[in-house]
Enzyme design. Sequence first.
Site, short mmCIF file in Angstrom:
data_model
loop_
_atom_site.label_atom_id
_atom_site.label_comp_id
_atom_site.label_asym_id
_atom_site.label_seq_id
_atom_site.Cartn_x
_atom_site.Cartn_y
_atom_site.Cartn_z
CG ASP A 325 -1.96 1.00 1.24
OD1 ASP A 325 -1.98 1.83 0.33
OD2 ASP A 325 -2.80 0.98 2.17
CG ASP A 390 -9.56 2.86 0.87
OD1 ASP A 390 -8.76 2.63 -0.05
OD2 ASP A 390 -9.23 2.85 2.07
C1 GLA Z 1 -5.63 2.15 2.61
C2 GLA Z 1 -6.05 1.01 1.71
C3 GLA Z 1 -7.07 0.15 2.42
C4 GLA Z 1 -6.51 -0.37 3.72
C5 GLA Z 1 -6.01 0.79 4.58
C6 GLA Z 1 -5.25 0.30 5.78
O1 GLA Z 1 -6.66 3.03 2.85
O2 GLA Z 1 -6.55 1.49 0.50
O3 GLA Z 1 -7.48 -0.91 1.59
O4 GLA Z 1 -5.48 -1.27 3.45
O5 GLA Z 1 -5.14 1.64 3.84
O6 GLA Z 1 -4.73 1.32 6.55
#
Ligand code: GLA
Length: 588
Positions: A325, A390
Amino acid sequence: MEKWENVLIKDYIRKMKGASELIVNYKELNSMKKLISGYIRIFKVLLNINSTTSMKTRFITNMGIIIMISGVLNSFSGGTGSKKINASDGRMDKEEAKIILTPKPGPEPRINGTKIFGVRPGSPFLFTIAATGDKPMKYEVLNIPGDLVCDSNTGRISGVIKKSGEYLTTIRVSNKSGAAERQFKIVCGDRLALTPPMGWNSWYVWENRITDSIMRASAAAMVSSGMIDHGYMYVNIDDCWAIKPGSKDSSLVGDPRDKNGMVNSNKRFPDMRSLTDYIHSLGLKAGIYTSPGPTTCAGHIGAYKYEEKDIKRFTEWGFDFLKYDWCNYWKIAGKDNKSVEAFQKPYILISKILREQNRDIILNLCQGGDGDVWKWGKEVGGQSWRTAVDLGASFEGIGKALFRDGFDFYTNNQLQNYGGPGGWNDPDYLLFGYLSNWKGQTVPTSLTPNEQYTQISLWSLQAAPLIFSGDITRLDEFTLSLLTNDEIIEVNQDPLGKPGWRVTKQNGIEVWKRLLEDGSIAVGLFNRGEKEISITASWSDLGITGKQKVRDIWRQKDLGSFKGKFSSTVGRHGVVMVRIWDVNKVHR
Ligand code: GLA
């Protein structure tokens, strides 16, 4: 003094003007209906007594207005059966019945899940045959490559294939009610994830509350719920397993790494190796998360400057999946650096390190779609790449995000041209069942039942990873039925690996199509509008001709032969999914 009936009517007119706020609920509609029947009763009395004509006329006019307003309001609610309207995020939510369409699996064996599986030479092989039917069942793999064995009681295939090549096998599953056979191709080479990964991820339900025991319970639930028998495989920890520098929570603090620089898990994960051993002992695979940045999105230690060591650690721990990520990596790349090279850099590095391991760890790129990641995600070694931000960032806004990113973002960027065997567009997780409301509680998803059908149908048409992120230990029948429809999953896992696309869009109506390996097509009729409507998929739009056999794949029922078009009624925000075969060309 103003007449009581006028006061009431004015009150409703006021509400009517405020109808843009859609503050109407079932109770109000009900009281409206009561009011109207009250009016009718009073009018009947008036007719029988000495009332003047003007009294009668005024009464009739008022009643007319009430009926009219009631009609308008009712139409906002989508007609009878609606219980709640709420426009908090600009769309209308309505409580719909949770209608289960997926038939229950029969007693006889049915083989499910992927028909093709990639592995690298020399890597530990673990694949569990997915099959429904009454247990005990006997699992066999005919023509199994010499280096592998299949446990006939559990269906687990393990071992190590040393030599690259394609191994065409036949899986056979039998029980007292019968037997099923299906071809299963093992491709030993440099490609993994030949069909979209299927599994579960901890984020949307547990976010920063995830622990070792929740992970174990979730893995166990993947087996006890039967999801494993439909092809679900990965059990993935998201963020928050590592040390969180500066945290006030004593279970999250400590040395981020040992004296050799190897990353430590926090106290909520006392023994990662034993956790993955447990997950593997169930025939499942384990996933982990980190960031190329100094810290992750939730502020836990990231891999920056320790990439090699961290991947070595994940390999020792026995993980099979890595979500990488971007998040705080902007601090390294520079906030304003929007070059594709900058976006690619950490992923090129990590995938090179991953390839050097003696274990297959699939890589999920997570960076919100920056630099049109779909154009190069595969090239830099990703097996999947998140295409957008997200989906569940705001609990109430999940539906809105689903419609925005699921339908329009995908189409505007022609994402069907980029996904395929070995690398998939990832529009984020399946948001069903119980999810975190970001306020410390787990609550039922904000998606309506129809919207849930829409999400998994669209994900199947788009060949997106099917990764559920609700509470897998608390599955109601409806949620389980959504996740375990084998004909929907079959579309998602089709070995041709060609993602579908939108063929028509008119007002709120969309028709989607996906080409499948056997020459048939999967078609989704989607209704993004607020009311039930009839949707037609014409053969000319679908690029087919002549007589076609149509099967409703949610209900798993043949609908008959059709010429020229197929139409069906589709509920608000809902979908009808069919599979269409040319009767003269291909037979199942
Ligand atoms: C980001 C990602 C999510 C999740 C969070 C965790 O927002 O896009 O899918 O993994 O981080 O902190």
